[in-house]
Design a protein around this motif. Structure first.
Motif, PDB file in Angstrom:
ATOM      1  N   TYR A 157       1.108  -0.876   0.336  1.00  0.00           N
ATOM      2  CA  TYR A 157       0.413   0.328   0.162  1.00  0.00           C
ATOM      3  C   TYR A 157       1.078   0.743   0.206  1.00  0.00           C
ATOM      4  CZ  TYR A 157      -2.833   3.646   1.754  1.00  0.00           C
ATOM      5  OH  TYR A 157      -3.810   4.528   1.518  1.00  0.00           O
ATOM      6  N   LEU A 158       1.619   1.118   0.662  1.00  0.00           N
ATOM      7  CA  LEU A 158       2.577   2.628   1.128  1.00  0.00           C
ATOM      8  C   LEU A 158       4.099   2.681  -0.470  1.00  0.00           C
ATOM      9  CD1 LEU A 158       3.209   4.237   2.721  1.00  0.00           C
ATOM     10  CD2 LEU A 158       4.978   3.130   3.657  1.00  0.00           C
ATOM     11  N   MET A 159       3.724   1.588  -1.039  1.00  0.00           N
ATOM     12  CA  MET A 159       4.683   1.527  -2.372  1.00  0.00           C
ATOM     13  C   MET A 159       3.124   2.024  -3.238  1.00  0.00           C
ATOM     14  SD  MET A 159       7.695   1.468  -4.266  1.00  0.00           S
ATOM     15  CE  MET A 159       8.500   1.223  -5.437  1.00  0.00           C
ATOM     16  N   PHE A 207       1.448 -11.698  -1.342  1.00  0.00           N
ATOM     17  CA  PHE A 207       0.690 -10.664  -1.109  1.00  0.00           C
ATOM     18  C   PHE A 207       1.318  -9.341  -1.607  1.00  0.00           C
ATOM     19  CE2 PHE A 207      -2.389 -11.554   2.281  1.00  0.00           C
ATOM     20  CZ  PHE A 207      -3.147 -12.152   0.860  1.00  0.00           C
ATOM     21  N   MET A 208       3.152  -9.439  -1.121  1.00  0.00           N
ATOM     22  CA  MET A 208       4.099  -8.467  -1.738  1.00  0.00           C
ATOM     23  C   MET A 208       4.112  -8.423  -2.985  1.00  0.00           C
ATOM     24  SD  MET A 208       8.206  -8.837  -2.000  1.00  0.00           S
ATOM     25  CE  MET A 208       8.478  -9.488  -3.291  1.00  0.00           C
ATOM     26  N   HIS A 209       3.739  -9.765  -3.788  1.00  0.00           N
ATOM     27  CA  HIS A 209       3.304  -9.016  -5.928  1.00  0.00           C
ATOM     28  C   HIS A 209       1.823  -8.510  -5.735  1.00  0.00           C
ATOM     29  CE1 HIS A 209       4.849  -9.312  -9.793  1.00  0.00           C
ATOM     30  NE2 HIS A 209       3.859 -10.447 -10.061  1.00  0.00           N
ATOM     31  N   SER A 210       1.012  -8.994  -5.281  1.00  0.00           N
ATOM     32  CA  SER A 210       0.027  -9.732  -6.196  1.00  0.00           C
ATOM     33  C   SER A 210      -0.511  -8.290  -5.800  1.00  0.00           C
ATOM     34  CB  SER A 210      -0.846 -10.577  -5.406  1.00  0.00           C
ATOM     35  OG  SER A 210      -1.369 -10.572  -4.345  1.00  0.00           O
ATOM     36  N   LEU A 211      -0.649  -7.190  -4.652  1.00  0.00           N
ATOM     37  CA  LEU A 211      -0.735  -6.588  -4.512  1.00  0.00           C
ATOM     38  C   LEU A 211      -0.053  -5.332  -4.524  1.00  0.00           C
ATOM     39  CD1 LEU A 211      -1.867  -7.121  -0.128  1.00  0.00           C
ATOM     40  CD2 LEU A 211      -3.553  -7.464  -2.434  1.00  0.00           C
ATOM     41  N   SER A 212       0.625  -5.345  -5.159  1.00  0.00           N
ATOM     42  CA  SER A 212       1.672  -3.990  -5.942  1.00  0.00           C
ATOM     43  C   SER A 212       1.219  -3.573  -7.097  1.00  0.00           C
ATOM     44  CB  SER A 212       3.095  -4.589  -6.612  1.00  0.00           C
ATOM     45  OG  SER A 212       3.880  -3.818  -6.953  1.00  0.00           O
ATOM     46  N   SER A 213       0.273  -2.476  -7.439  1.00  0.00           N
ATOM     47  CA  SER A 213      -0.333  -2.049  -8.025  1.00  0.00           C
ATOM     48  C   SER A 213      -1.624  -2.140  -8.020  1.00  0.00           C
ATOM     49  CB  SER A 213      -0.584  -2.319  -9.311  1.00  0.00           C
ATOM     50  OG  SER A 213      -1.189  -2.237 -10.532  1.00  0.00           O
ATOM     51  N   TYR A 214      -3.000  -1.263  -8.162  1.00  0.00           N
ATOM     52  CA  TYR A 214      -4.657  -1.775  -8.044  1.00  0.00           C
ATOM     53  C   TYR A 214      -4.861  -2.274  -8.600  1.00  0.00           C
ATOM     54  CZ  TYR A 214      -3.348   2.513  -4.785  1.00  0.00           C
ATOM     55  OH  TYR A 214      -3.052   3.855  -4.020  1.00  0.00           O
ATOM     56  N   TYR A 215      -4.328  -2.630  -9.535  1.00  0.00           N
ATOM     57  CA  TYR A 215      -4.375  -3.997 -11.110  1.00  0.00           C
ATOM     58  C   TYR A 215      -4.270  -5.253 -11.134  1.00  0.00           C
ATOM     59  CZ  TYR A 215      -6.746   0.909 -11.999  1.00  0.00           C
ATOM     60  OH  TYR A 215      -8.023   1.878 -12.393  1.00  0.00           O
ATOM     61  N   ASN A 584      18.417  -4.358  -5.400  1.00  0.00           N
ATOM     62  CA  ASN A 584      18.307  -2.920  -5.057  1.00  0.00           C
ATOM     63  C   ASN A 584      19.671  -2.769  -4.337  1.00  0.00           C
ATOM     64  OD1 ASN A 584      15.087  -4.619  -5.499  1.00  0.00           O
ATOM     65  ND2 ASN A 584      15.240  -0.806  -4.882  1.00  0.00           N
ATOM     66  N   ILE A 585      20.321  -3.809  -3.327  1.00  0.00           N
ATOM     67  CA  ILE A 585      21.291  -4.067  -3.103  1.00  0.00           C
ATOM     68  C   ILE A 585      22.014  -3.759  -3.551  1.00  0.00           C
ATOM     69  CG2 ILE A 585      23.498  -5.428  -1.455  1.00  0.00           C
ATOM     70  CD1 ILE A 585      21.208  -7.073  -0.929  1.00  0.00           C
ATOM     71  N   PHE A 586      22.393  -3.235  -4.912  1.00  0.00           N
ATOM     72  CA  PHE A 586      23.359  -3.323  -5.834  1.00  0.00           C
ATOM     73  C   PHE A 586      22.559  -2.481  -6.904  1.00  0.00           C
ATOM     74  CE2 PHE A 586      24.961  -7.042  -4.747  1.00  0.00           C
ATOM     75  CZ  PHE A 586      26.750  -6.613  -4.641  1.00  0.00           C
ATOM     76  N   GLY A 587      21.813  -1.379  -6.268  1.00  0.00           N
ATOM     77  CA  GLY A 587      21.099  -0.528  -6.949  1.00  0.00           C
ATOM     78  C   GLY A 587      20.638  -0.641  -8.632  1.00  0.00           C
ATOM     79  N   VAL A 588      19.970  -1.696  -8.480  1.00  0.00           N
ATOM     80  CA  VAL A 588      19.863  -2.119 -10.396  1.00  0.00           C
ATOM     81  C   VAL A 588      18.528  -2.344 -10.012  1.00  0.00           C
ATOM     82  CG1 VAL A 588      19.145  -3.667 -11.909  1.00  0.00           C
ATOM     83  CG2 VAL A 588      21.703  -3.694 -10.474  1.00  0.00           C
ATOM     84  N   PRO A 589      17.009  -1.329 -10.495  1.00  0.00           N
ATOM     85  CA  PRO A 589      16.002  -1.234 -10.288  1.00  0.00           C
ATOM     86  C   PRO A 589      15.350  -2.686 -10.950  1.00  0.00           C
ATOM     87  CG  PRO A 589      16.089   0.386 -11.733  1.00  0.00           C
ATOM     88  CD  PRO A 589      17.507  -0.378 -11.040  1.00  0.00           C
ATOM     89  N   TYR A 590      15.273  -3.591 -10.545  1.00  0.00           N
ATOM     90  CA  TYR A 590      14.654  -4.743 -11.038  1.00  0.00           C
ATOM     91  C   TYR A 590      12.743  -5.164 -11.344  1.00  0.00           C
ATOM     92  CZ  TYR A 590      14.925  -9.562 -13.330  1.00  0.00           C
ATOM     93  OH  TYR A 590      14.711 -11.494 -13.860  1.00  0.00           O
ATOM     94  N   SER A 591      12.826  -4.906  -9.736  1.00  0.00           N
ATOM     95  CA  SER A 591      11.514  -5.556  -9.649  1.00  0.00           C
ATOM     96  C   SER A 591       9.974  -4.836 -10.261  1.00  0.00           C
ATOM     97  CB  SER A 591      10.978  -6.437  -8.416  1.00  0.00           C
ATOM     98  OG  SER A 591       9.654  -6.096  -8.130  1.00  0.00           O
ATOM     99  N   GLU A 592       9.185  -4.653 -10.084  1.00  0.00           N
ATOM    100  CA  GLU A 592       7.966  -3.476 -10.202  1.00  0.00           C
ATOM    101  C   GLU A 592       7.569  -2.986  -9.098  1.00  0.00           C
ATOM    102  OE1 GLU A 592       5.656  -7.522 -10.999  1.00  0.00           O
ATOM    103  OE2 GLU A 592       7.376  -5.947 -11.172  1.00  0.00           O
ATOM    104  N   ASP A 593       7.527  -4.195  -7.830  1.00  0.00           N
ATOM    105  CA  ASP A 593       6.982  -3.978  -6.084  1.00  0.00           C
ATOM    106  C   ASP A 593       8.121  -3.210  -6.153  1.00  0.00           C
ATOM    107  OD1 ASP A 593       5.546  -5.637  -8.103  1.00  0.00           O
ATOM    108  OD2 ASP A 593       6.536  -7.806  -6.877  1.00  0.00           O
ATOM    109  N   LEU A 594       9.683  -3.113  -5.686  1.00  0.00           N
ATOM    110  CA  LEU A 594       9.662  -2.252  -4.818  1.00  0.00           C
ATOM    111  C   LEU A 594      11.098  -1.313  -5.873  1.00  0.00           C
ATOM    112  CD1 LEU A 594      12.699  -5.570  -3.756  1.00  0.00           C
ATOM    113  CD2 LEU A 594      10.274  -4.763  -2.788  1.00  0.00           C
ATOM    114  N   ASN A 595      10.851  -0.921  -6.583  1.00  0.00           N
ATOM    115  CA  ASN A 595      10.950   0.235  -7.144  1.00  0.00           C
ATOM    116  C   ASN A 595       9.682   0.695  -8.136  1.00  0.00           C
ATOM    117  OD1 ASN A 595      14.474  -0.548  -7.468  1.00  0.00           O
ATOM    118  ND2 ASN A 595      12.874  -2.811  -7.959  1.00  0.00           N
ATOM    119  N   ILE A 596      10.231   2.335  -8.648  1.00  0.00           N
ATOM    120  CA  ILE A 596       9.738   3.062  -8.799  1.00  0.00           C
ATOM    121  C   ILE A 596       9.773   3.124 -10.085  1.00  0.00           C
ATOM    122  CG2 ILE A 596       8.500   4.726  -6.959  1.00  0.00           C
ATOM    123  CD1 ILE A 596       9.704   7.121  -7.568  1.00  0.00           C
TER     124      ILE A 596
END
Length: 719
Positions: A157-159, A207-215, A584-596
């Motif tokens: 939700y915060l993301m 849930f971390m993945h399924s609840l990312s985005s409202y769709y 993310n530790i190495f600064g690579v924005p890979y997943s849409e769940d953790l990065n904008i």
């Protein structure tokens, strides 16, 4: 009637009454919670009572109840659907509830007749044994992981609202630390803690993945959602619909989600975003029950956590909702096969129900399951031929294999047909590609990256590759050890035969091009892990016990309890790679769940403006003019159209790949096309397509007029 007996009867009756009232009156909170709990557990409970299986362990009783309840919904839904055209909308909430209530009454009466003298729960408590006392604080590690799903929910939700990933980072740090602690304390951890930990860790990552985005987001899930909405709109499953494809033959994405939506009343997309991941989270529990028969609690926990710590489990399975349900029935079928606590008759009944439900859920999972059954039966027959002393009575009979094949043939060939046609095309394509078996170009990009070809040179990609290579080495070592010492292992010969089939399938994914391209290599790998995950633990233990003997380190093997800690460290590395936390530790924005930002965000993540723009097209395109977009654009258009209950979607998602302009057709430009100026011409994922700057398509975009713009979506037309 004794108190226990009367309490059980009262529980069933009151639960049924309250659930019905909540659904009929549409009472907020109560309806979604009770609607899900009741129809996911109670029908199965009654069936277990009829079979007199109410005296098993609590964890096994729960798993069998869930599986039988969903199978019950499959069959009940088919029965209700058959009332058409006598009833115009047979799957409506009133019709469905009335018929299923009648079925439930029949189940209750049968269960009562079968258990007149003993109608009560008699579950063995060894699987759920909490101890509250000052000297034993075993309840603490069992309670702690309950915070994980909440971190996933509030973190997502915060993301979604703020683009802040701090809570998700905390979650992804706590899970490995907690897991290491549980493994370190080993035998001092009660069985209930392992079960709760497995469920909570799996559920939180889902849930971390399924609840990312409202769709909903991902690949096949949009097609599954389209078929679901098509059925929901008519409240009738039409097998011969003009919009039909192989997905329409599956009850897991047609009748089942419609019944859940009617009974719970929740938003259609959240059937796939919450209920399906919740059901899929029970799969690791089934795995733990299976592994626990052959290994101690600590080793079983590691094996299950290895299964959970796969990117396919966390991310990809959500995108294939049908396979989430199929996997549940697949693991239940295997658990039943190796369950020594139930009678032969009950074993056959449960296996037939669960295996048939696999077929009704997903064709590919059913085909692979059949390969496991047939392959292991053949291997066992060969083994018994060469080892005359082997007097093992197999759980898998030739009659069961024939019956399974008959179910597949009937449902996929004679009744629904499209999946059988799809299988025929797969074999024909495989035959044509035999000549290219040794050509790298003929292999799927994911299969090539598995052996390091086409892999990015960035550090997290290299780490991921080497961690995966080490885990495959452990699996291979563990498999060889089990096969070599089959007479002295706790694993049954039949289980080892299935593991051998899994090992062959695992390597065939890389060696044979038509296997890797015809069926997702990652999902096939996850299915093989149902048998091979214990080999990871065993192989890792052997590796670390022997590696320290080499050279001048030491002349002796290290103890098992020390070796298993090193295995746990490899497991943690696998986990932080699979969750993409390492990127993310190495600064690579890979997943849409953790990065904008990043490639996944550009292609998979769906913004509100994109759906609003597609909804506008659905309302103001009465003549069904073709809508052109890049490949990910079709998902947004499908969501927009289905939100307006329109299902004839004039879509061309290959517009930029063909690079040909057409007059009097719409061009739908989504968020990444408009804001980031990039286009995905031919695929959803960057690994399968070249990402192109939109300026390279000026020739086909010039001369077009803007007719809609909401800041995140632009609709053009060329007159």
């Amino acid at each position: 009637m004794n108190n226990t007996k009367s309490n059980t009867v009262l529980f069933f009756l009151v639960f049924t009454l309250i659930t019905n009232i909540s659904i009929i009156l549409n009472i907020p909170i109560f309806r979604p919670i009770l609607g899900f709990l009741y129809f996911t557990t109670i029908p199965g409970c009654l069936i277990l009572y009829i079979l007199k299986l109410n005296e098993t362990t609590a964890s096994k009783f729960f798993m069998y109840s869930v599986g039988l309840s969903i199978s019950f919904l499959f069959l009940s839904g088919l029965a209700i659907n058959s009332l058409y055209p006598v009833i115009a909308c047979p799957l409506s909430v009133n019709n469905s509830l009335l018929v299923i209530d009648v079925f439930m009454l029949v189940l209750f009466l049968l269960s009562w007749i079968r258990n007149k003298k003993n109608y009560a729960f008699h579950l063995r408590s060894n699987s759920l044994n909490f101890k509250f006392n000052s000297k034993n604080n075993s309840i603490s590690p069992a309670i702690f992981p309950i915070i994980f799903p909440f971190l996933a929910i509030f973190g997502s939700y915060l993301m979604n609202t703020e683009g802040n990933n701090c809570l998700l980072f905390i979650l992804l740090v706590l899970i490995p630390i907690y897991s290491l602690c549980i493994i370190y304390f080993g035998g001092r951890v009660p069985n209930s803690t392992y079960l709760i930990a497995i469920w909570m860790i799996g559920l939180s990552l889902l849930f971390m993945h399924s609840l990312s985005s409202y769709y909903i987001k991902g690949s096949d899930i949009h097609k599954e959602y389209y078929i679901f909405k098509l059925t929901l709109n008519k409240l009738y499953w039409n097998l011969q619909t003009t919009n039909s494809n192989e997905l329409n033959s599956l009850l897991s994405v047609t009748i089942l989600p419609v019944l859940y939506q009617q009974f719970t009343g929740i938003n259609e997309q959240y059937i796939y975003k919450i209920i399906y991941p919740l059901i899929f989270s029970f799969v690791p529990i089934g795995l733990y029950i299976l592994f626990q028969k052959y290994m101690n609690n600590q080793y079983s926990f590691i094996a299950v956590l290895f299964f959970i710590s796969q990117g396919t489990f966390i991310f990809e399975m959500f995108e294939h909702a049908r396979q989430e349900i199929a996997f549940l029935f697949f693991i239940l079928s295997v658990v039943v096969l190796f369950d020594i606590d139930i009678s032969v008759f009950n074993k056959k009944v449960l296996f037939i129900v669960f295996s048939a439900s696999v077929i009704l859920s997903h064709y590919s999972t059913a085909y692979v399951f059949y390969i496991f059954l047939l392959g292991s039966w053949i291997l066992l027959y060969i083994f018994k031929y060469f080892d005359k002393k082997c007097d093992v009575k197999p759980n898998i009979s030739f009659n069961l294999i024939i019956l399974f094949f008959v179910f597949i043939f009937l449902w996929y060939s004679l009744i629904t047909r499209e999946p059988f046609n799809d299988l025929t095309r797969f074999f024909y394509k495989s035959y044509l590609e035999l000549a290219n078996a040794f050509l790298m170009e003929s292999r799927d990009a994911t299969a090539l990256r598995a052996v390091g070809i086409g892999m990015s040179t960035q550090i997290p990609y290299k780490l991921f590759f080497w961690v995966r290579t080490i885990t495959l080495l452990f699996i291979s070592l563990g498999s060889v050890s089990l096969f070599k010492n089959y007479k002295n292992t706790t694993f049954e010969i039949e289980y080892l035969a299935m593991s051998a089939v899994g090992l062959v399938l695992m390597f065939s994914m890389i060696i044979l091009p038509f296997v890797s391209s015809g069926y997702g290599i990652t999902r096939l790998y996850l299915q093989t892990l149902i048998f091979l995950a214990p080999c990871f633990v065993i192989g890792g233990e052997i590796f670390f016990q022997n590696i320290f003997k080499i050279g001048s380190i030491t002349r002796h093997k290290i103890k098992k309890e020390h070796a298993i800690i090193f295995v746990a460290i490899v497991l943690v590395m696998q986990n932080i790679c699979a969750t993409t936390f390492i990127f993310n530790i190495f600064g690579v924005p890979y997943s849409e769940d953790l990065n904008i930002n990043g490639p996944s965000r550009d292609s998979v993540y769906i913004y509100e403006q994109e759906v609003y723009g597609a909804s506008w097209l659905a309302l103001y395109n009465p003549t069904n003019i073709t809508i052109n977009s890049d490949f990910p654009g079709y998902q947004r258009v499908l969501l927009g159209y289905t939100s307006k209950n329109k299902y004839d979607v004039p879509m061309n998602e290959n517009f930029f790949e063909y690079n040909v302009s057409q007059k009097n057709e719409y061009i739908y430009l989504r968020w990444s096309n408009v804001i980031n100026n990039i286009v995905y011409p031919s695929s959803l994922y960057r690994v399968h397509t070249e990402v192109v700057n939109i300026s390279q398509y000026d020739a086909i975009l010039s001369g077009t007029s803007n007719i809609y713009n909401n800041g995140g979506t632009l609709v053009k037309i060329q007159f």
